[in-house]
Design a protein around this motif. Structure first.
Motif, PDB file in Angstrom:
ATOM      1  N   LYS A  51     -13.334  69.736  19.376  1.00 17.73           N
ATOM      2  CA  LYS A  51     -14.087  70.949  19.136  1.00 17.73           C
ATOM      3  C   LYS A  51     -15.350  70.915  19.465  1.00 17.73           C
ATOM      4  N   TYR A  52     -16.182  69.985  18.799  1.00 17.58           N
ATOM      5  CA  TYR A  52     -17.661  69.729  19.303  1.00 17.58           C
ATOM      6  C   TYR A  52     -17.855  69.345  20.834  1.00 17.58           C
ATOM      7  N   ALA A  53     -16.962  68.602  21.552  1.00 17.34           N
ATOM      8  CA  ALA A  53     -17.158  68.434  22.967  1.00 17.34           C
ATOM      9  C   ALA A  53     -16.903  69.736  23.709  1.00 17.34           C
ATOM     10  N   ALA A  54     -16.030  70.714  23.120  1.00 16.15           N
ATOM     11  CA  ALA A  54     -15.642  71.920  24.133  1.00 16.15           C
ATOM     12  C   ALA A  54     -16.969  73.016  23.827  1.00 16.15           C
ATOM     13  N   ALA A  55     -17.499  72.989  22.327  1.00 16.32           N
ATOM     14  CA  ALA A  55     -18.499  73.759  22.270  1.00 16.32           C
ATOM     15  C   ALA A  55     -19.758  73.229  23.243  1.00 16.32           C
ATOM     16  N   HIS A  56     -20.052  71.981  23.292  1.00 12.63           N
ATOM     17  CA  HIS A  56     -21.169  71.750  23.989  1.00 12.63           C
ATOM     18  C   HIS A  56     -21.178  71.437  25.516  1.00 12.63           C
ATOM     19  N   THR A  57     -19.887  71.309  25.914  1.00 18.97           N
ATOM     20  CA  THR A  57     -19.693  71.590  27.370  1.00 18.97           C
ATOM     21  C   THR A  57     -20.121  72.717  27.961  1.00 18.97           C
ATOM     22  N   ASP A  58     -19.676  73.952  27.237  1.00 19.72           N
ATOM     23  CA  ASP A  58     -20.122  75.112  27.884  1.00 19.72           C
ATOM     24  C   ASP A  58     -21.820  75.172  27.752  1.00 19.72           C
ATOM     25  N   VAL A  59     -22.142  74.580  26.786  1.00 21.26           N
ATOM     26  CA  VAL A  59     -23.761  74.860  26.853  1.00 21.26           C
ATOM     27  C   VAL A  59     -24.455  73.936  28.048  1.00 21.26           C
ATOM     28  N   ASN A  60     -23.932  72.840  27.998  1.00 17.34           N
ATOM     29  CA  ASN A  60     -24.498  71.976  29.223  1.00 17.34           C
ATOM     30  C   ASN A  60     -24.152  72.641  30.805  1.00 17.34           C
ATOM     31  N   THR A  61     -23.055  73.142  30.568  1.00 17.61           N
ATOM     32  CA  THR A  61     -22.514  74.169  32.032  1.00 17.61           C
ATOM     33  C   THR A  61     -23.523  75.387  32.259  1.00 17.61           C
ATOM     34  N   ALA A  62     -23.795  75.968  30.992  1.00 19.12           N
ATOM     35  CA  ALA A  62     -24.826  77.087  31.111  1.00 19.12           C
ATOM     36  C   ALA A  62     -26.424  76.689  31.415  1.00 19.12           C
TER      37      ALA A  62
END
Length: 124
Positions: A51-62
């Motif tokens: 859940k943490y990785a999924a939430a922060h992958t979107d931020v890094n992509t953005a």
């Protein structure tokens, strides 16, 4: 953070705080103690990590996807200011300053072009 307040956090909030490198050592030790005392199963720990990785992958992509060039699209300033605020929230102050500088440069070029157009084609 006070120990009785740490106990009020849910598992995901506790996991998020443990991943934050900016937390001081005393608070980090209290967080680790509370996390260990909850005795989460391996499945639950894996779910929290995903859940943490999924939430922060979107931020890094953005963060990596720069909107339009602010020099070419100076008048879409609302989009640029939102992107600058997004960069600042995620600790990328130098990139935010650079983007803001490019935005101001783009606006200055547009206004200089407009003034040159008015001077070139002024009506007599």
């Amino acid at each position: 953070m006070e120990p009785h307040k740490i106990a009020l956090l849910d598992n995901y909030q506790l996991y998020q705080l443990l991943q934050n490198p900016a937390i001081d050592t005393r608070t980090l030790a209290a967080l680790k103690k509370e996390y260990a005392s909850r005795k989460l199963s391996g499945y639950e720990q894996e779910r929290l990590a995903q859940k943490y990785a999924a939430a922060h992958t979107d931020v890094n992509t953005a963060l990596e996807q720069k909107p339009w060039s602010p020099i070419l699209t100076g008048f879409a300033y609302n989009k640029h200011f939102r992107y600058i605020a997004f960069l600042k929230v995620h600790g990328r102050k130098e990139e935010a300053k650079q983007h803001l500088l490019e935005l101001y440069l783009g606006l200055a070029l547009y206004f200089l072009g407009f003034i040159a157009f008015l001077l070139l084609f002024r009506f007599k």
